[in-house]
Design an enzyme around this catalytic site. Sequence first.
Site, short mmCIF file in Angstrom:
data_model
loop_
_atom_site.label_atom_id
_atom_site.label_comp_id
_atom_site.label_asym_id
_atom_site.label_seq_id
_atom_site.Cartn_x
_atom_site.Cartn_y
_atom_site.Cartn_z
N ARG A 169 0.86 -1.27 -0.06
CA ARG A 169 -0.06 -0.14 -0.17
C ARG A 169 0.84 1.26 0.02
O ARG A 169 0.96 1.93 0.84
CB ARG A 169 -0.92 0.05 1.34
CG ARG A 169 -1.68 -1.19 1.51
CD ARG A 169 -2.46 -1.40 2.70
NE ARG A 169 -3.44 -2.58 2.87
CZ ARG A 169 -3.28 -3.36 3.98
NH1 ARG A 169 -2.35 -2.98 4.90
NH2 ARG A 169 -3.93 -4.50 3.87
N ASP A 224 2.44 5.10 -0.29
CA ASP A 224 1.83 6.34 0.12
C ASP A 224 1.58 7.24 -1.22
O ASP A 224 2.06 6.96 -2.20
CB ASP A 224 2.82 7.10 0.89
CG ASP A 224 2.94 6.32 2.29
OD1 ASP A 224 1.85 5.79 2.70
OD2 ASP A 224 3.83 6.45 3.04
N ARG A 253 11.20 5.52 3.94
CA ARG A 253 11.33 7.06 3.90
C ARG A 253 11.94 7.50 5.46
O ARG A 253 12.67 8.46 5.04
CB ARG A 253 10.09 7.58 4.00
CG ARG A 253 9.45 7.39 2.42
CD ARG A 253 7.99 8.07 2.24
NE ARG A 253 7.85 9.28 2.49
CZ ARG A 253 6.62 9.88 2.59
NH1 ARG A 253 5.64 9.03 2.27
NH2 ARG A 253 6.35 11.06 3.08
#
Lengths: 250, 250
Positions: free
Chosen positions: A50, A52, A197
């Site tokens: 999933r 971002d 990230r």
Amino acid sequence: MKRVKLTVAYDGTNYCGWQVQPNGITVQEVLNRHLSELTGETIETIGASRTDAGVHALGNVAVFDTSMRMPGEKFSYALNQRLPEDIRIQKSEEVPLDFHPRYRDSEKTYEYRILNRRFPVPTERFYSHFTYVPLDVEKMRQAAAFLEGEHDFQSFCGAGAQVKSTVRTILDTEVKREGDRITLRIRGNGFLYNMVRIISGTLMEIGAGNYPPEHILEILQAKNRKAAGPTAPARGLTLVGIVYKEKETL
Amino acid sequence: MKRVKLTVAYDGTNYCGWQVQPNGITVQEVLNRHLSELTGETIETIGASRTDAGVHALGNVAVFDTSMRMPGEKFSYALNQRLPEDIRIQKSEEVPLDFHPRYRDSEKTYEYRILNRRFPVPTERFYSHFTYVPLDVEKMRQAAAFLEGEHDFQSFCGAGAQVKSTVRTILDTEVKREGDRITLRIRGNGFLYNMVRIISGTLMEIGAGNYPPEHILEILQAKNRKAAGPTAPARGLTLVGIVYKEKETL
């Protein structure tokens, strides 16, 4: 009835991420709509990752079930005729009906791109993170190596994640500089929310000289999101691919 | 009064090319407007290369004259604060008042990018030309080599060009494949209208096996646009940079 696996590439710039949600258009939603139109059935894909909002993919994976009598490998061509230019199926194939893209042993590879020079380059603005702060790639490489292996990555897990365990295994890391382009590659068996990230943001702080490479060990030990660096911007991140291990070995 | 030289990078996707024109927004127009606002003067830049709609640049060159008491090298920072994200000044510097970006001996380097695989990659759709027809890079390299040196490039000149002579010198060519990416680089002392795109379109036909590499010689001899291949799409083309030769040698 058959199950079809799609390898999906997309430019995440104009999407609110992968997963269907009420507040904006998503890659999965566009895919579901075109698959439903193509098959005449109500298709809901199941995605592997999933991603971002703003994150890109070269090889995310999704599956769906259909009674349509089209060979699995033809769906790529049929879908690409209908999809917008920023989503392209790279491969389609029939898989066993019990193949689930998340509940299977897999290895995911992510890439984070940094443009490290005096001024930004317009043609790369959607696909890399720009910083003019000079980054020491050797220090970033040393720091990344400390992340390899099985660790509790709670410090690198974004708020709002609902997971039983924050233990994950990073199989390998690579930090490479070519001119003013720095590429960070991470391969692992699973990643927490925002993990790549946050790792990228932390490595950039180390590359900038704010902390020594060994500081990564303290961050891991802290098991606290606040110990790590900032979450690097989505635009620099690409899900390169997912490799599934064979379930059956006869 | 001083003359300032700008090295300008832009993503050409959303512009009707470099040069000011009535039917759409151009890079030069945006630059002129922000320079005029910054200086409080009416600034009209002079550009080195009038790139087409959709063509990108890493290092186009423009000059302007101003009475503003800002050091030449500071204009890059001041302009980048104002310009939209798809235009970025890479360098600014004061040059002699008689420096003209077109009437000076210079070497320009262009790059044409081709993505050669089964399906397009969404994140590269604005910056490369996609083709699934397998291209033989060795043949393209041989064909490109025939273009090196001084030739009459009339067959590679787009319609509507107004030039006295169609003789130009190509200093060198390079055709490179990295995985499914093919890059064509051409360095020369000047290029005709659409010349690099027509060369690229012709080399792709040769790479696809439609003609042998030596066919380039017949095309050159024909001195007729119809002898060459199609004009390759603008999105694959980038003006990499312009190097000016020193005028004075004391």
